[in-house]
Write an enzyme that holds these catalytic residues in place. Structure first.
Site, PDB file in Angstrom:
ATOM      1  N   THR A  25     -27.403   9.482  38.779  1.00 40.08           N
ATOM      2  CA  THR A  25     -26.170   9.789  38.073  1.00 40.08           C
ATOM      3  C   THR A  25     -25.020   9.884  39.067  1.00 40.08           C
ATOM      4  OG1 THR A  25     -27.316  10.952  36.295  1.00 40.08           O
ATOM      5  CG2 THR A  25     -25.007  11.512  36.641  1.00 40.08           C
ATOM      6  N   HIS A 179     -36.268   7.985  29.445  1.00 36.66           N
ATOM      7  CA  HIS A 179     -36.134   9.197  30.256  1.00 36.66           C
ATOM      8  C   HIS A 179     -36.790  10.352  29.496  1.00 36.66           C
ATOM      9  CE1 HIS A 179     -34.896  11.939  33.195  1.00 36.66           C
ATOM     10  NE2 HIS A 179     -33.605  11.650  33.308  1.00 36.66           N
ATOM     11  N   ASN A 182     -37.207  15.760  33.550  1.00 31.68           N
ATOM     12  CA  ASN A 182     -36.095  16.563  34.053  1.00 31.68           C
ATOM     13  C   ASN A 182     -35.422  17.479  33.034  1.00 31.68           C
ATOM     14  OD1 ASN A 182     -36.619  15.388  36.472  1.00 31.68           O
ATOM     15  ND2 ASN A 182     -34.757  14.158  36.575  1.00 31.68           N
ATOM     16  N   TYR A 184     -34.646  17.052  29.852  1.00 26.72           N
ATOM     17  CA  TYR A 184     -33.809  16.486  28.797  1.00 26.72           C
ATOM     18  C   TYR A 184     -34.592  16.453  27.477  1.00 26.72           C
ATOM     19  CZ  TYR A 184     -30.720  15.552  32.687  1.00 26.72           C
ATOM     20  OH  TYR A 184     -29.916  15.704  33.787  1.00 26.72           O
ATOM     21  N   ASN A 239     -33.247  21.671  35.033  1.00 27.48           N
ATOM     22  CA  ASN A 239     -32.624  21.967  33.741  1.00 27.48           C
ATOM     23  C   ASN A 239     -33.438  22.957  32.914  1.00 27.48           C
ATOM     24  OD1 ASN A 239     -30.251  20.309  33.939  1.00 27.48           O
ATOM     25  ND2 ASN A 239     -31.617  18.534  33.776  1.00 27.48           N
TER      26      ASN A 239
END
Length: 371
Positions: A25, A179, A182, A184, A239
């Site tokens: 990112t 994805h 992490n 999400y 996260n």
């Protein structure tokens, strides 16, 4: 004995070497549209066996950070088509990482200023990246999410399907990566720390993995299973991701993926961007058993590893068999010609951390090549 520089067939993807550019990112896509800088940035790194793009939102609702790209608008797709054309002209292969951030977002980034969505209404102890009125960036606490109603979930699965089809048919990508790591949205469904649901998407491991498998089937159906990869992070705390028993959870995931004919499995070992020996629960995570669960279920996709690899460790795991591919992140930020530098033992540029997120050309497309 395989080396980092040997070609590899990963599903339908014919790769020129085993070195993968990890998704990174960079927050340089205003209005979620990749621009001229992105075209140059990815073209510069086309010597990688495979480029995995920065995480790219499948919908406005899936957006969680300022100035990250999307796949849900015509201008976004046109921007990505310029990127894929440039990479292909330079002889590279590129897949796009499909992203829904779930609760890792902020009201100001959501449609109509609404709440981010999540499996359960549990606010993450995490931050996101916003742009101030003066154009500078700042990290801010994520907003309180709302729990998805069960009837909304098929719509998000359809968003993944539409994004995957558009990525291949319109934007010209060679494939897609889901994805599911992490912390999400998909990862939020997987983990008991963020999923307190009592319906068919919560509770048991079978229920908590249901959303993941629905997304995989939708994406593989749209893009082709041999053009589909998936990213997983069994123990990362990124996260606010947590689960006290990751081994049975992720072995179940691996077994379920084994029959789906995917191109590759992308595994973050340890804490994302941190210790490779990080663990959740009482025992260290057994990555060999995780991979064995996938292979024993018929999985033949390439095994891609990530997190803290240097040349020596990468060569070791490829030569000895634990991995087929190795992803490099920060090294690719600072070294557009990383493949050549590794092959010829050329000294590496050091990355400028101050320019990782947001900004312009500096720290993005101005790192020198060895030439």
């Amino acid at each position: 004995m395989a080396t980092l520089f040997d070609p590899l067939q990963a599903g339908d993807l014919a790769l020129s070497n085993r070195i993968v550019m990890a998704p990174l990112t960079r927050n340089r896509s205003p209005d979620a549209v990749p621009g001229d800088l992105s075209v140059t940035y990815y073209r510069q790194r086309a010597s990688a066996g495979l480029i995995v793009t920065e995480a790219t939102a499948i919908s406005h609702q899936g957006q969680g950070y300022a100035d990250v790209p999307g796949l849900y608008g015509s201008e976004q797709l046109a921007g990505w088509k310029r990127v894929t054309d440039a990479v292909h002209e330079a002889g590279g292969k590129i897949v796009v990482q499909l992203w829904h951030v779930g609760r890792i977002s902020h009201n100001s980034l959501q449609p109509g200023g609404g709440k981010p969505v999540a499996p359960s209404a549990i606010r993450a102890k995490s931050k996101t990246y916003l742009i101030r009125p003066d154009g500078s960036g700042e990290f801010a606490e994520t907003s309180e999410p709302r729990a998805l109603d069960a009837h909304e979930i098929p719509g998000i699965v359809d968003d993944f399907r539409r994004a995957a089809r558009a990525a291949i048919e319109v934007a010209g990508f060679d494939g897609v990566e889901i994805h599911a790591a992490n912390g999400y949205l998909i990862d939020q469904f997987l983990r008991s720390g963020s999923n307190h649901r009592t319906d068919n998407y919560g509770g048991s491991i079978e229920n908590r993995t249901r959303f993941l498998f629905e997304v995989v089937d939708a994406v593989a159906g749209a893009a082709g299973s041999g053009r589909t990869g998936i990213r997983l992070s069994p123990v990362t705390p990124a996260n606010d991701a947590s689960d006290p028993e990751p081994q049975p959870l992720f072995e179940h995931v691996a077994s379920g993926l084994g029959s789906r004919g995917l191109a590759y499995i992308h595994v973050i070992e340890g804490a994302t961007g941190g210790g490779r020996d990080f663990q959740q629960g009482d025992k260290p995570f057994d990555y060999a058993a995780f991979k064995a669960a996938y292979r024993n279920a018929g999985g033949r996709g390439a095994w891609l590893v990530n997190n803290g690899y240097d040349k020596d460790l990468a060569e070791k795991v490829v030569a000895e068999g634990p991995a087929d591919l190795v992803a490099f992140g920060k090294l690719f930020i600072a070294n557009p010609d990383l493949v050549r530098r590794l092959k010829d033992n050329v000294a590496l540029n050091a990355p400028d951390k101050a320019t990782f997120y947001g900004g312009g050309a500096r720290g993005y497309i101005d790192y020198p090549t060895a030439a």
